[in-house]
Enzyme design. Structure first.
Site, PDB file in Angstrom:
ATOM      1  N   HIS A 183      46.899  35.114  44.455  1.00  0.00           N
ATOM      2  CA  HIS A 183      47.410  36.530  44.390  1.00  0.00           C
ATOM      3  C   HIS A 183      48.456  36.885  43.710  1.00  0.00           C
ATOM      4  O   HIS A 183      49.797  36.145  43.473  1.00  0.00           O
ATOM      5  CB  HIS A 183      47.759  36.873  45.590  1.00  0.00           C
ATOM      6  N   HIS A 233      44.759  41.070  43.562  1.00  0.00           N
ATOM      7  CA  HIS A 233      46.049  42.734  43.469  1.00  0.00           C
ATOM      8  C   HIS A 233      46.236  42.940  41.373  1.00  0.00           C
ATOM      9  O   HIS A 233      45.839  43.535  40.291  1.00  0.00           O
ATOM     10  CB  HIS A 233      46.860  42.613  43.552  1.00  0.00           C
ATOM     11  N   ASP A 287      40.902  44.113  51.338  1.00  0.00           N
ATOM     12  CA  ASP A 287      41.883  43.382  52.202  1.00  0.00           C
ATOM     13  C   ASP A 287      42.558  42.967  52.915  1.00  0.00           C
ATOM     14  O   ASP A 287      42.101  41.592  53.376  1.00  0.00           O
ATOM     15  CB  ASP A 287      43.660  43.972  51.060  1.00  0.00           C
ATOM     16  N   HIS A 301      40.606  39.939  53.125  1.00  0.00           N
ATOM     17  CA  HIS A 301      41.486  38.160  54.113  1.00  0.00           C
ATOM     18  C   HIS A 301      40.302  38.202  55.620  1.00  0.00           C
ATOM     19  O   HIS A 301      41.074  38.569  56.490  1.00  0.00           O
ATOM     20  CB  HIS A 301      42.590  38.004  54.820  1.00  0.00           C
ATOM     21  N   HIS A 320      37.672  40.332  47.425  1.00  0.00           N
ATOM     22  CA  HIS A 320      38.896  40.748  48.064  1.00  0.00           C
ATOM     23  C   HIS A 320      38.900  40.623  50.002  1.00  0.00           C
ATOM     24  O   HIS A 320      39.621  41.993  49.649  1.00  0.00           O
ATOM     25  CB  HIS A 320      39.564  40.676  46.940  1.00  0.00           C
ATOM     26  N   GLU A 346      51.158  41.583  42.539  1.00  0.00           N
ATOM     27  CA  GLU A 346      51.196  42.368  43.341  1.00  0.00           C
ATOM     28  C   GLU A 346      52.374  43.231  44.107  1.00  0.00           C
ATOM     29  O   GLU A 346      52.823  44.380  43.479  1.00  0.00           O
ATOM     30  CB  GLU A 346      50.273  42.025  44.822  1.00  0.00           C
TER      31      GLU A 346
END
Ligand SMILES: O=c1[nH]cnc2c1ncn2[C@@H]1O[C@H](CO)[C@@H](O)[C@H]1O
Length: 363
Positions: free
Chosen positions: A218, A242, A300, A22, A20, A221
């Site tokens: 997602h 998450h 992340d 980005h 995970h 979270e």
């Protein structure tokens, strides 16, 4: 040398798996400055230090406040072919240096485009870089990176919560490039948003399931356990991004433990986005560990969180009593829950077993 995870955990975790992260949250500040200057796009600073003062931070904000950080620098990268390809290439180099053997990196093709996307993001003028070509450029960057830095990188294409109209195309792109770096679809963005036409996300995920495209979402979270429930039972997510707030629904948590649902945990991110209590001793991953849940540890958005994977491993080691054994288990779970085809997954697992001394005679 920079190789390896959390200095004193190396060489144990010289072979780690990250699921995970980005792409657009992992750009090098130098690269942002380079393209800002080259393209004449104003940025909030002219040096790495100045830029990071705006882009990165180290005390908790809310998830929407955190998401605003992208506004500062995405205009310098989006819409530029060379930039898109380069961020993917440099990403692989960065992860290789961190000791990551296999990474799944995610991004929204629409947020890097300046044509064939409505609205055109980041206030850009219309150009000729479409979401489809963005995917080709990222694939090229990742593949060049794999060749030069000797790790494996695959990608996940993100639907965005606030843009349901983009979701059908995201899934079409997953289908088109499924044999070429892309392994799954994700749903990212602000999960507290009431989405006008949520059914487009749902339809897109149905199509993904129908075509055997892997799915992560997602959820839980900043949002409540109900979002996790929806991700798993409505969107048919195979992994949850998450997922911390699942613990607020003990029944659901029990069910998900039973089916070995994978949670993509991002410890430092969860602190900085206000997703979890700032008191690390109350972090949900402690419960996950206790229950031997299926989860991974991830960065992340390392640009914005000014971090590397060492930071996340360091936090759980220092503040949550994580041991070498648990780090091994986490990475094996991550490999098992990766979206690689079966044969490649087995190869990755064998690599981990060997590196962790778990199959001493494996060749
Ligand atoms: O922690 C997160 N939660 C939800 N959305 C996120 C997070 N980090 C990044 N993005 C969103 O995903 C997009 C595609 O990569 C990013 O542009 C950002 O809007």
């Amino acid at each position: 040398m920079e190789h390896g995870v959390a200095s004193d955990l190396a060489p144990l975790l010289d072979v780690a798996v990250e699921l995970h992260v980005h792409l657009d949250g992992a750009i090098r500040p130098e690269t942002i400055l380079y393209f800002g200057k080259k393209r004449g796009i104003p940025l909030p600073g002219n040096t790495v230090e100045e830029l990071l003062k705006y882009v990165s931070y180290d005390t908790p904000l809310t998830l929407p406040q955190f998401l605003e950080k992208f506004n500062y620098y995405m205009p310098a990268i989006a819409g530029d072919r060379e930039a898109v390809r380069r961020i993917a290439y440099e990403f692989v180099e960065t992860k290789a240096k961190e000791g990551i053997a296999y990474v799944e990196v995610r991004y929204s093709p629409h947020l890097l485009a300046n044509a064939g996307v409505d609205p055109i993001p980041w206030g850009q003028a219309e150009g000729d870089l479409t979401p489809d070509e963005v995917v080709q450029l990222v694939n090229q960057g990742l593949q060049d990176g794999e060749r030069d830095f000797h790790i494996k990188a695959r990608s996940i294409l993100c639907c965005m919560r606030h843009m349901p109209s983009w979701s059908p195309e995201v899934v079409e792109l997953c289908k088109k490039y499924r044999n070429d770096s892309v392994v799954a679809v994700d749903l990212a963005g602000d999960e507290s948003l009431k989405v006008e036409n949520y059914s487009e996300h749902k339809k897109a995920y149905e199509e993904a399931e129908r075509c055997g495209i892997h799915r992560t979402v997602h959820a839980g979270e900043a949002g409540p356990a109900a979002m996790v429930k929806e991700a798993v039972y409505v969107l048919k997510a195979e992994r949850v991004g998450h997922g911390y707030h699942v613990l607020e629904d003990p029944e659901l948590y029990k069910e998900l433990l039973k089916i070995k649902m994978h949670f993509e945990v991002c410890p430092w991110s969860s602190y900085l986005t206000g997703a979890c209590s700032p008191d690390f001793s109350k972090h949900p991953v402690i419960q996950f560990k206790k229950d031997r849940a299926n989860y991974s540890l991830n960065t992340d958005d390392p640009l914005i969180f000014n971090s590397t994977i060492d930071k996340d491993y360091g936090i759980v080691k220092e503040h949550m009593g994580f041991t070498e054994e648990e780090f091994k288990r986490v990475n094996i779970n991550a490999a098992q829950s990766s979206f690689l085809p079966e044969k490649e997954k087995q190869e990755l697992l064998n690599k981990l077993y060997k590196a962790y001394g778990m199959v001493p005679n494996a060749s």
